[in-house]
Enzyme design. Structure first.
Site, PDB file in Angstrom:
ATOM      1  N   LYS A   1      -8.141 -21.924  -0.257  1.00  0.00           N
ATOM      2  CA  LYS A   1      -7.596 -22.148   1.085  1.00  0.00           C
ATOM      3  C   LYS A   1      -8.087 -21.005   1.959  1.00  0.00           C
ATOM      4  CE  LYS A   1      -3.292 -24.446  -0.351  1.00  0.00           C
ATOM      5  NZ  LYS A   1      -3.335 -25.711   0.395  1.00  0.00           N
TER       6      LYS A   1
ATOM      7  N   ARG B   1      -0.299 -32.949  -7.787  1.00  0.00           N
ATOM      8  CA  ARG B   1      -0.293 -34.230  -8.510  1.00  0.00           C
ATOM      9  C   ARG B   1      -0.740 -34.015  -9.957  1.00  0.00           C
ATOM     10  NH1 ARG B   1      -4.682 -36.344  -4.142  1.00  0.00           N
ATOM     11  NH2 ARG B   1      -3.475 -34.832  -2.969  1.00  0.00           N
TER      12      ARG B   1
HETATM   13 ZN   LIG Z   1      -2.854 -27.263  -3.222  1.00  0.00          ZN
END
Ligand SMILES: [Zn+2]
Length: 531
Positions: free
Chosen positions: A283, A358
């Protein structure tokens, strides 16, 4: 952080002959009186001098919270807190939580720590079709949210009830929820080193140490994770080389004391990413800020279990599985283009290492499915599976500060998302209904069925992906082997990314508010008819 000390008491309603006359002992026991009201005129009935004087000098007293000096109030502190009207298009029971929260903030700022609340003109069941029926619970939760979000809290709260016994029952439920929320705030608020997976898991195990109704299990062996939960192990591979960041799985189980009364078996999987760097798909550009809060799904599920431990309902069996992992980057980190075979035997092509939520939940979901199938051989009681996660930025864009849920076929047929929405509405913790569509499944179907069975994610952030919060649920359904409704097991995915913390203040992080614990408790723990 020292755990907050607080107590909540049901007090008798002491209004006689239109006069607000608190008993000597009540005056001694508290140091502030809070009056919550909807219609300012109802305050007139008490003929409180200070109130009539205030109404003369402050025209906005019926729309803002005020603290005034009054001889009728303990400690001479009287706080007036209006809810405004209740019949606007967007009004809901949160008005009571907000009025109580504002009053509590005012009372505490004035130096009070023994707060007595009276709701002057309680809403009737006729208003908005009963949507305000939990006004007292929501007001108390609003008060306790302020009380227990402080460091070194030590506060006594009383609330006046006409029916003392009913008041005690309300307080029992509210305190059980609050105990859960205290745990959620504690583990969700820690810095990512203080609450790295081993410590996060330890804090949960500690919270359940003396809860006899809950069986707890801690998995810390990475080899077990590799074998049993390969998708989770892949995300935790980089952290497996950093001792203090090693992954953990916590399992909690509650069984009804009377199995003949059980109407539902519920399994909750919580996402507990204690820091999400994005992994090798790092990120960048400041996007990592706040990612220590990627654990709030696991926090909410742990909180739900603690509330259940306190209330010990007879109509449900509940299990929880928490995936507590740090999504690190580094030479051991999992990467895009890897194909990893899930517990259900599905070959998962990794598209983006930042789609780790997930991944860590899918094999636990698969295990919950296996347990459900096993139990269904013996019992006909329905099984409902849930994932609870701060999963996508897309959910925040789509719904703002609200939780959302979407269900597979069997859970849709049983209206599970509607149940959450309804409970959220009356418990002041709203849930939006979202829907799984065929496009969500086609999105993750393999381009090369020879090499993979399902694709984990695209390379774009969810906020730039159509159906960005829905399609991850399709991935979890396929990769966990839940597709085609095996055994008609209901599955509902809850994305709480927009709801679980308040808006950040200035450069700080947002406050962890332990949502959606009240909605989950309202939907599944309180028996229908007792809402
Ligand atoms: Zn993530």
């Amino acid at each position: 952080m020292t755990p907050p000390r607080y107590s909540v008491h049901a007090e008798p309603l002491s209004i006689k002959d239109s006069a607000f006359k608190l008993s000597e002992s009540t005056l001694k026991d508290y140091d502030c009186l809070v009056l919550i009201y909807t219609n300012a005129e109802t305050l007139q009935q008490f003929s409180i001098d200070a109130v009539s004087q205030l109404s003369k000098i402050n025209l906005s007293f019926s729309s803002e919270c005020s603290l005034i000096h009054s001889n009728i109030a303990p400690g001479n502190r009287l706080v007036l807190s209006p809810t405004a009207g209740l019949s606007g298009d967007t009004d809901d029971v949160r008005l009571f939580g907000e009025a109580a929260g504002a009053a509590t903030r005012k009372a505490i700022a004035s130096g009070a720590n023994k707060i007595l609340i009276h709701i002057v003109d309680p809403p009737t069941l006729q208003i908005a079709n009963g949507a305000y029926r939990n006004f007292a619970q929501v007001a108390l939760l609003g008060c306790l949210d302020v009380v227990n979000s402080r460091r070194n809290a030590n506060t006594k709260v009383g609330i006046m009830f006409k029916d003392q016994k009913k008041g005690e029952e309300i307080i029992k439920v509210v305190v059980a929820i609050e105990e859960g929320r205290i745990l959620a705030r504690k583990i969700g608020t820690g810095c990512p080193e203080e609450m790295a997976p081993p410590k996060f898991a330890e804090a949960i195990m500690e919270a359940f140490k003396n809860e006899k109704a809950i069986k707890s299990e801690l998995i810390q062996d990475y080899d077990i994770m590799l074998k049993e939960y390969p998708l989770l192990a892949a995300v935790g591979r980089s952290a497996s080389k950093v001792h203090r960041h090693n992954s953990r799985i916590v399992k909690l189980e509650y069984k009804s004391p009377d199995q003949s009364k059980v109407k539902e078996n519920l399994s909750f999987i919580g996402k507990g990413i204690t820091l999400d760097t994005g992994g090798l798909d790092i990120k960048a550009g400041g996007g990592m800020r706040g990612m220590s809060r990627d654990c709030l799904g696991a926090g909410s599920v742990a909180a739900l279990m603690l509330t259940i431990a306190k209330l010990q309902p007879e109509h449900i069996n509940v299990s929880a599985k928490l995936a507590i992992v740090r999504n690190n980057t580094g030479s051991e980190a999992y990467s895009c283009d890897e194909v990893i075979t899930s517990r259900a035997g599905k070959r998962v092509l990794v598209g983006n290492t930042d789609a780790e939520g997930r991944m860590v939940m899918t094999d636990l979901l698969c295990e919950a499915k296996e347990e459900a199938l096993e139990s269904m051989k013996k019992h006909s009681v329905p099984h409902r599976l849930f994932t609870v996660a701060t999963l996508t930025g897309h959910a925040c864009i789509a719904f703002g500060p609200y939780s959302t849920s979407l269900s597979n076929g069997p859970a849709s047929a049983d209206m599970i998302s509607h149940r959450l929405a309804k409970a959220g509405h009356v418990w002041g913790d709203p849930f939006e209904i979202s829907t799984l569509r065929r496009e969500d499944f086609s999105m993750v179907r393999p381009g090369n069925p020879e090499s993979e069975d399902v694709v984990q994610a695209n390379t774009l952030p969810t906020v730039r992906t159509a159906r960005g919060h829905q399609y991850p649920a399709a991935f979890m359904i396929i990769a966990s082997g839940l597709e085609n409704h095996q055994g008609k097991i209901g599955y509902t995915h809850c994305d709480i990314a927009g709801a679980a913390e308040d808006e950040p203040i200035k450069l700080s992080l947002g406050r962890v508010n332990a949502r959606p614990v009240p909605a989950l408790v309202g939907a599944f723990v309180i028996p229908e008819g007792c809402q």
